[in-house]
Design an enzyme around this catalytic site. Sequence first.
Site, PDB file in Angstrom:
ATOM      1  N   LYS A 110       0.943  -1.201   0.050  1.00 41.77           N
ATOM      2  CA  LYS A 110      -0.041  -0.008   0.072  1.00 41.77           C
ATOM      3  C   LYS A 110       0.964   1.402   0.025  1.00 41.77           C
ATOM      4  O   LYS A 110       1.768   1.376   1.005  1.00 41.77           O
ATOM      5  CB  LYS A 110      -1.020  -0.023   1.421  1.00 41.77           C
ATOM      6  CG  LYS A 110      -1.808   1.151   1.290  1.00 41.77           C
ATOM      7  CD  LYS A 110      -2.743   0.968   2.489  1.00 41.77           C
ATOM      8  CE  LYS A 110      -3.813   2.098   2.680  1.00 41.77           C
ATOM      9  NZ  LYS A 110      -4.573   2.124   3.883  1.00 41.77           N
ATOM     10  N   TYR A 169     -15.193   1.220  -6.748  1.00 45.38           N
ATOM     11  CA  TYR A 169     -16.545   1.798  -6.628  1.00 45.38           C
ATOM     12  C   TYR A 169     -17.283   1.676  -7.439  1.00 45.38           C
ATOM     13  O   TYR A 169     -18.831   1.998  -7.379  1.00 45.38           O
ATOM     14  CB  TYR A 169     -16.118   3.405  -5.947  1.00 45.38           C
ATOM     15  CG  TYR A 169     -15.342   3.567  -4.888  1.00 45.38           C
ATOM     16  CD1 TYR A 169     -16.013   3.285  -3.550  1.00 45.38           C
ATOM     17  CD2 TYR A 169     -13.931   3.627  -4.984  1.00 45.38           C
ATOM     18  CE1 TYR A 169     -14.932   3.324  -2.553  1.00 45.38           C
ATOM     19  CE2 TYR A 169     -13.254   3.869  -3.736  1.00 45.38           C
ATOM     20  CZ  TYR A 169     -13.610   3.648  -2.653  1.00 45.38           C
ATOM     21  OH  TYR A 169     -12.722   3.538  -1.490  1.00 45.38           O
ATOM     22  N   SER A 194     -10.135   5.740  -4.444  1.00 40.57           N
ATOM     23  CA  SER A 194     -11.188   7.047  -4.526  1.00 40.57           C
ATOM     24  C   SER A 194     -10.718   7.786  -5.499  1.00 40.57           C
ATOM     25  O   SER A 194     -11.505   8.549  -6.342  1.00 40.57           O
ATOM     26  CB  SER A 194     -11.447   7.677  -3.264  1.00 40.57           C
ATOM     27  OG  SER A 194     -10.154   7.994  -2.429  1.00 40.57           O
ATOM     28  N   ARG A 196     -10.560  10.294   2.219  1.00 43.93           N
ATOM     29  CA  ARG A 196     -10.687  11.066   3.475  1.00 43.93           C
ATOM     30  C   ARG A 196     -11.902  11.812   3.693  1.00 43.93           C
ATOM     31  O   ARG A 196     -12.193  11.708   5.068  1.00 43.93           O
ATOM     32  CB  ARG A 196      -9.452  11.780   3.527  1.00 43.93           C
ATOM     33  CG  ARG A 196      -8.080  11.209   3.092  1.00 43.93           C
ATOM     34  CD  ARG A 196      -7.021  10.887   4.408  1.00 43.93           C
ATOM     35  NE  ARG A 196      -6.104   9.906   3.953  1.00 43.93           N
ATOM     36  CZ  ARG A 196      -4.769   9.964   3.633  1.00 43.93           C
ATOM     37  NH1 ARG A 196      -4.252  11.165   3.742  1.00 43.93           N
ATOM     38  NH2 ARG A 196      -4.087   8.934   3.251  1.00 43.93           N
ATOM     39  N   ARG A 239       0.728   9.563   5.829  1.00 47.62           N
ATOM     40  CA  ARG A 239       1.223   8.201   6.404  1.00 47.62           C
ATOM     41  C   ARG A 239       2.322   7.851   5.925  1.00 47.62           C
ATOM     42  O   ARG A 239       2.814   6.612   5.696  1.00 47.62           O
ATOM     43  CB  ARG A 239       0.051   7.459   5.852  1.00 47.62           C
ATOM     44  CG  ARG A 239      -1.457   7.863   6.356  1.00 47.62           C
ATOM     45  CD  ARG A 239      -2.517   6.530   5.993  1.00 47.62           C
ATOM     46  NE  ARG A 239      -3.749   7.040   6.003  1.00 47.62           N
ATOM     47  CZ  ARG A 239      -4.713   7.535   7.009  1.00 47.62           C
ATOM     48  NH1 ARG A 239      -3.919   7.764   8.272  1.00 47.62           N
ATOM     49  NH2 ARG A 239      -5.684   7.752   6.948  1.00 47.62           N
ATOM     50  N   LYS A 256      -2.196  -1.452  -3.990  1.00 49.88           N
ATOM     51  CA  LYS A 256      -3.103  -0.331  -3.759  1.00 49.88           C
ATOM     52  C   LYS A 256      -2.157   0.843  -3.865  1.00 49.88           C
ATOM     53  O   LYS A 256      -1.302   1.019  -3.134  1.00 49.88           O
ATOM     54  CB  LYS A 256      -3.813  -0.239  -2.542  1.00 49.88           C
ATOM     55  CG  LYS A 256      -4.656   0.745  -2.314  1.00 49.88           C
ATOM     56  CD  LYS A 256      -5.520   0.456  -0.836  1.00 49.88           C
ATOM     57  CE  LYS A 256      -6.088   1.848  -0.530  1.00 49.88           C
ATOM     58  NZ  LYS A 256      -6.610   1.901   0.947  1.00 49.88           N
ATOM     59  N   GLU A 294       7.042  -6.888   0.956  1.00 48.93           N
ATOM     60  CA  GLU A 294       6.129  -6.705   1.695  1.00 48.93           C
ATOM     61  C   GLU A 294       4.996  -7.999   1.468  1.00 48.93           C
ATOM     62  O   GLU A 294       4.398  -8.554   2.567  1.00 48.93           O
ATOM     63  CB  GLU A 294       5.468  -5.456   1.595  1.00 48.93           C
ATOM     64  CG  GLU A 294       6.020  -3.948   2.009  1.00 48.93           C
ATOM     65  CD  GLU A 294       6.028  -3.804   3.260  1.00 48.93           C
ATOM     66  OE1 GLU A 294       4.909  -4.781   4.160  1.00 48.93           O
ATOM     67  OE2 GLU A 294       6.434  -2.933   3.883  1.00 48.93           O
TER      68      GLU A 294
END
Length: 310
Positions: A183, A300, A261, A193, A204, A235, A220
């Site tokens: 990610k 989505y 998003s 958000r 982050r 992602k 990872e």
Amino acid sequence: MRRLVAETSLEPRHLVLPLFVADGIDEPRPIASMPGVVQHTRDSLRRAAADAVAAGVGGLMLFGVPREQDKDATGSIGWVEDGILNVALRDLAADLGDATVLMADTCLDEFTDHGHCGVLDAHGRVDNDATNELYVKLAVAQAESGAHVVSPSGMMDGQVAAIRDGLDAAGHTDTAILAYAAKYASGFYGPFREAVGSSLRGDRRTYQQDPANGREALREVELDIDEGADIVMVKPAMAYLDVVRAVADVSPVPVAAYQVSGEYAMISAAAANGWIDLRTVALETLTSIRRAGADIVLTYWAAQAAHWLA
Ligand code: PBG
């Protein structure tokens, strides 16, 4: 002839629909930066989920949005029984049974008053190991509420192993783990958000990956699989198709990719201006993500695409 020789298929069963459910609202609340996506009430969530499942989507990924006054420094509203995410999971589990795969986001950022994915230490830094203990509480609460799959998305080291141990100890040996393995610290999460009413200030970058790094994603993924991940995810999707391909080439478990998003917002905005055709471009991007090697795509557009593909 095209149908006969097409290399890549896109079917509703490949798609997972992310859904937001908010506490303390009477009407679905539109998310301005994601036209067509809303924060659901419990009732509207049940209808949207039933529609998506009837259209044939492979799964649902649920995010909870608590009331502001219920957020605290540890995100405890995430694991209490009457927290909105757990309540909504029980609703959908009762409605849908095994008709779809019910997934839950297993992270603290929606629930903490500071908006980070973990708890903070005395210096205001995210405390990796203390956070993992709380992820176990979240995962067990979600499994108990009916989630078939828990989805740690906070990028803490060791989160998958901690959750696997915690689920097994609580008797949830059949609950699967979808790990957000690779990610990236991405600008494409901007609209999300707003979608979850995030309280985050700052960023982050101490726990999400640098977009400059590809090999790190493989490391990872390998760690997460060793720790017990049943599905690994990359992602965002579109700007990271090379990473999706690299992971798909080596992963012994199914690979998911999340069209996030900002990807949805970008295409929706261009389409709203009449600059591109929404359906053509949405299906083209989903096909591209499949072509890059993703078995599963979170988008989505999942329900909409399932209708288009019918
Ligand atoms: C963290 C989480 C995020 C998204 C999914 N899970 C936000 C973040 O990491 O900042 C982003 C999804 C999207 O942008 O569509 N719980």
